[in-house]
Design a protein around this motif. Structure first.
Motif, PDB file in Angstrom:
ATOM      1  N   LYS A 112      21.054  34.713  28.314  1.00  0.00           N
ATOM      2  CA  LYS A 112      21.971  34.721  27.219  1.00  0.00           C
ATOM      3  C   LYS A 112      22.673  36.196  27.140  1.00  0.00           C
TER       4      LYS A 112
ATOM      5  N   GLU B 216      25.557  35.529  29.192  1.00  0.00           N
ATOM      6  CA  GLU B 216      26.315  34.651  28.666  1.00  0.00           C
ATOM      7  C   GLU B 216      27.320  35.656  27.616  1.00  0.00           C
TER       8      GLU B 216
ATOM      9  N   SER C 105      24.058  24.573  24.572  1.00  0.00           N
ATOM     10  CA  SER C 105      23.158  24.695  25.675  1.00  0.00           C
ATOM     11  C   SER C 105      22.245  23.323  25.894  1.00  0.00           C
TER      12      SER C 105
END
Length: 240
Positions: A237, A240, A210
């Motif tokens: 996240k 993700e 990232s």
């Protein structure tokens, strides 16, 4: 006028990079023929996930919602999590003009004030956007997970879903931090599982790629008035 100047600048970037600014009439004609209504015949070919709690989490300015998450408790004590993406292949068939045009464009191009889409907007923002309170065809990965975040079973295939809610990252972040709000229990559960998965990935040697991203703030005429550093928080996240 400032907005015309801005519009010209954006179009210039696209043209210089070899991206067409519009779709041909023949392509739009082909899109018009696509049926949006859900058929009984198609439902029979899919796993039906419409009754399971499902939501999308996207940036506040997103116009197309291309992935959703579902979660439910199973009788055996495990959780079942579904990751659903819009089934574009239902509408864009191999060898059609639409397929050819998407292949030529290769990608959607994101500019500060617009998206130059790979597929016409009727597909990206309507037919294949997992909008709340609408039945949509999807392609899904379904996992059974124990509360220790061990994957017990997985399945991949065609589904139909019905998103209950469209969240923004900011809304979900607030729910995670306050531990309260709409669907807060499943959201906190998903966040906890995501953290366990991530920890395990890094323990197994995964690399964190990232980097800091910037977003431009524009006024209503498209003039840049500021820059915001995009932060990757728990809500991002989780997806993700």
């Amino acid at each position: 006028k400032a907005e015309d100047e801005n519009d010209m600048a954006m179009k210039e970037i696209l043209v210089e990079a070899g991206f067409p600014l519009a779709f041909d009439a023949a392509v739009l004609q082909e899109v018009k023929k696509l049926q949006s209504h859900i058929t009984r015949e198609e439902i029979k070919k899919r796993k039906d996930y419409r009754d399971i709690l499902t939501f999308t989490i996207d940036p506040v300015d997103a116009k197309d919602f291309d992935d959703a998450i579902s979660i439910r408790n199973l009788d055996n004590g495990n959780y079942e999590i579904g990751v659903h993406i819009a089934d574009v292949s239902h509408f864009v068939k191999p060898g059609t003009l639409l397929d050819k045009i998407a292949y030529e464009r290769a990608t959607s191009v994101y500019l500060p004030d617009r998206v130059n889409p790979m597929l016409p907007e009727k597909i990206s923002n309507e037919l294949c956007s997992l909008r709340p309170r609408e039945d949509k065809y999807t392609f899904s990965a379904i996992f059974q997970i124990s509360n220790r975040a061990e994957i017990k079973h997985s399945w991949i295939g065609k589904t139909i879903i019905h998103s209950n809610h469209r969240f923004t990252y900011e809304e979900v972040q607030e729910i995670i931090e306050k531990k309260d709000g709409l669907h807060y229990k499943p959201i906190l559960l998903l966040n906890g599982l995501a953290q366990q998965f991530r920890k395990e990935r890094f323990n197994n040697g995964a690399i964190n790629f990232s980097s800091q991203e910037v977003r431009f703030q524009l006024d209503e005429k498209g003039k840049p008035i500021g820059i915001v550093i995009k932060e990757s928080k728990d809500a991002h996240k989780l997806i993700e």
